[in-house]
Design a protein around this motif. Structure first.
Motif, PDB file in Angstrom:
ATOM      1  N   ALA A   1      -7.190  -0.097  -6.101  1.00 29.19           N
ATOM      2  CA  ALA A   1      -6.776  -1.428  -5.653  1.00 29.19           C
ATOM      3  C   ALA A   1      -6.817  -2.391  -6.824  1.00 29.19           C
ATOM      4  CB  ALA A   1      -7.684  -1.920  -4.527  1.00 29.19           C
TER       5      ALA A   1
ATOM      6  N   TYR B   1      -5.096   4.702   6.438  1.00 29.86           N
ATOM      7  CA  TYR B   1      -5.483   3.330   6.157  1.00 29.86           C
ATOM      8  C   TYR B   1      -5.457   2.541   7.456  1.00 29.86           C
ATOM      9  CZ  TYR B   1      -5.051  -1.533   4.687  1.00 29.86           C
ATOM     10  OH  TYR B   1      -5.221  -2.890   4.552  1.00 29.86           O
TER      11      TYR B   1
ATOM     12  N   LYS C   1       0.790   5.557  -0.198  1.00 25.32           N
ATOM     13  CA  LYS C   1      -0.023   6.759  -0.045  1.00 25.32           C
ATOM     14  C   LYS C   1       0.815   7.991  -0.341  1.00 25.32           C
ATOM     15  CE  LYS C   1      -2.541   9.574   3.328  1.00 25.32           C
ATOM     16  NZ  LYS C   1      -3.041   9.694   4.717  1.00 25.32           N
TER      17      LYS C   1
ATOM     18  N   ARG D   1     -11.625  -3.947  -1.243  1.00 23.33           N
ATOM     19  CA  ARG D   1     -10.309  -3.403  -0.896  1.00 23.33           C
ATOM     20  C   ARG D   1     -10.245  -1.900  -1.210  1.00 23.33           C
ATOM     21  NH1 ARG D   1      -5.746  -6.679  -0.039  1.00 23.33           N
ATOM     22  NH2 ARG D   1      -6.200  -8.917   0.028  1.00 23.33           N
TER      23      ARG D   1
ATOM     24  N   GLU E   1      -3.303   0.221  -3.475  1.00 25.05           N
ATOM     25  CA  GLU E   1      -2.918  -1.120  -3.020  1.00 25.05           C
ATOM     26  C   GLU E   1      -2.677  -1.999  -4.236  1.00 25.05           C
ATOM     27  OE1 GLU E   1      -4.281  -4.743  -0.038  1.00 25.05           O
ATOM     28  OE2 GLU E   1      -5.770  -3.238  -0.638  1.00 25.05           O
ATOM     29  N   GLN E   2      -1.467  -2.457  -4.362  1.00 27.05           N
ATOM     30  CA  GLN E   2      -1.127  -3.355  -5.461  1.00 27.05           C
ATOM     31  C   GLN E   2      -1.463  -4.784  -5.055  1.00 27.05           C
ATOM     32  OE1 GLN E   2       3.061  -3.888  -6.377  1.00 27.05           O
ATOM     33  NE2 GLN E   2       2.624  -3.863  -8.573  1.00 27.05           N
TER      34      GLN E   2
ATOM     35  N   LEU F   1      -9.846   1.328   1.471  1.00 25.93           N
ATOM     36  CA  LEU F   1      -8.844   2.385   1.328  1.00 25.93           C
ATOM     37  C   LEU F   1      -9.507   3.761   1.377  1.00 25.93           C
ATOM     38  CD1 LEU F   1      -6.701   0.941  -1.624  1.00 25.93           C
ATOM     39  CD2 LEU F   1      -6.085   0.910   0.789  1.00 25.93           C
TER      40      LEU F   1
ATOM     41  N   ILE G   1       0.848  -1.189   0.000  1.00 26.17           N
ATOM     42  CA  ILE G   1       0.000   0.000   0.000  1.00 26.17           C
ATOM     43  C   ILE G   1       0.882   1.238   0.000  1.00 26.17           C
ATOM     44  CG2 ILE G   1      -1.703   1.333   1.302  1.00 26.17           C
ATOM     45  CD1 ILE G   1      -2.852  -1.318   2.282  1.00 26.17           C
TER      46      ILE G   1
END
Length: 421
Positions: free
Chosen positions: A189, A367, A4, A353, A16-17, A357, A2
């Motif tokens: 996400a 988060y 930001k 997801r 978020e990968q 976020l 994650i």
């Protein structure tokens, strides 16, 4: 992973990968909703949400509807009491297209007068649809009554009168004053390259002006009352409401446990006693709505006029039992495990997801990892649950809303909850 980043103007990007999927969910969240409206423009936030899909300088409304559907994607939006979200879901190969469509409608919608007239009719039909849905009406009636005179109690849709009177100037003024850069969160996400997505977000949102919002949220005063609305319906719809807790209250996790045990699912006390053991209702549940500075705990049931006093009596009986004795150790453990399982299963959805976020940034300015929430849920004790029930379930602060085709015996129902606790 994650990541930001906060842009210079206050816009927040959180990504978020999730490399093992093929989908991407994108949401543009704005920390403004129906609560941030003046009374004379009730419903304006929802109206704006609708109107942003009606065409831009480079896409017609039809093209906006078609462009992501043509590649199997989805495009939608929603307005709540305290935030608005414009979101899309696509395959990873179409993430640039989805970002382009979302930023196009967000920044370049025409807000044309002719589009407004068409969408005004759509929203008036939406209001009629909700008015024909009594279980929706009874919830709105509860909010309007328990938070009387406060914007938090007004319908997200607005009223027939306010929507009919809405002008393009009202829409533009609200959009310009409430869509502030430091209220915007772009949440992504899925199967994305975070650095590439961040570059797109910087390019699209860096020029958004930072402004102070026009409306200041006022803490509502909770009023205890009983309200009845006549409708030609077969069932009696009832909601019993009590004060709840805001997002970041120290007892919020104990309240989550209490709500789950009371009426949070098929194994809950209310579901078992009213539906499974007696067959007196199809739908019966409890709920808790948390906001930035206040909350609402409620119980809903839809039942036949012949059963309404028995059903209400069983609700009060369970509240009295919990307020006196609390819940059992078995109920606590089962609920903790249930919340844990539900949360982790939800994380298998890319949309969920992305929503975690976005809502985390809007509600908590950060988060919140699921592990942190689960840890706090398992820290809840039996005494914590007992104390939160005793502090919130105070008869003088209860509001009862009912929708029925005849008076279901209001005096008797009022005396039941006032004397029962």
């Amino acid at each position: 992973m994650i990541i930001k980043e906060t842009l210079a103007n206050g816009v927040r990007a959180i990504i978020e990968q999730v490399p093992h999927v093929r989908s991407v969910s994108i949401g543009i969240w704005v920390g403004t909703g129906s609560r941030d409206e003046r009374a004379e423009v009730s419903g304006v936030a929802h109206f704006i949400e609708h109107l942003l899909f009606k065409g831009t300088a480079k896409r017609s409304a039809k093209e906006i509807a078609e462009v992501l559907e043509a590649v199997g994607g989805q495009l939608n939006a929603f307005t709540s009491k305290e935030y608005t979200c414009y979101h899309a879901k696509v395959l990873d190969e179409h993430v640039d297209l989805a970002m382009d469509v979302l930023t196009d409608i967000f920044f370049h919608s025409r807000l044309a007068a002719e589009d407004m007239e068409c969408e005004r009719r759509v929203i008036l039909e939406e209001i009629k649809m909700y008015e024909d849905t009594p279980d929706e009406v009874v919830h709105d009636l509860l909010a309007e009554t328990i938070w009387a005179g406060n914007s938090l109690g007004r319908s997200i849709l607005g009223s027939v009168e306010s929507i009919t009177a809405m002008t393009p100037e009202m829409l533009r003024n609200h959009l310009e004053t409430e869509y502030c850069a430091d209220r915007v969160v772009v949440a992504v996400a899925g199967a994305v390259d975070p650095s590439r997505v961040l570059a797109v977000i910087r390019d699209a949102f860096a020029g958004m002006p930072a402004r102070s919002p026009q409306c200041t949220r006022v803490l509502p005063e909770v009023t205890g009352a009983t309200i009845f609305q006549y409708k030609d319906v077969e069932q009696v719809q009832l909601c019993l409401g009590a004060p709840g807790l805001p997002h970041e209250h120290k007892d919020i996790y104990a309240l989550h446990v209490l709500n789950n045990v009371m009426g949070g699912g098929a194994s809950s006390r209310l579901f078992q006693k009213i539906r499974e053991e007696r067959g007196m209702a199809y739908s019966v549940y409890s709920f808790h709505s948390a906001f930035s500075d206040v909350g609402l705990f409620g119980v809903y049931a839809g039942t036949s006029p012949a059963f309404v006093h028995d059903v209400f009596g069983l609700i009060i009986e369970e509240m009295v039992r919990i307020r006196h004795d609390g819940i059992t150790a078995g109920e606590l453990k089962r609920t903790q495990d249930q919340i844990k399982g539900s949360m982790y299963l939800g994380l298998e959805s890319i949309n969920s997801r992305m929503t975690r976020l976005g809502k985390g940034e809007i509600c908590f300015q950060r988060y919140v990892p699921p592990e942190e929430i689960i840890e706090k849920i398992y820290q809840v004790t039996l005494d914590d649950v007992l104390q939160v029930a005793r502090s919130l379930w105070v008869p003088e602060r209860f509001t009862l809303s009912l929708v029925a085709s005849a008076d279901p015996g209001l005096n008797r129902l009022e005396s039941m909850h006032k004397l029962g606790l």
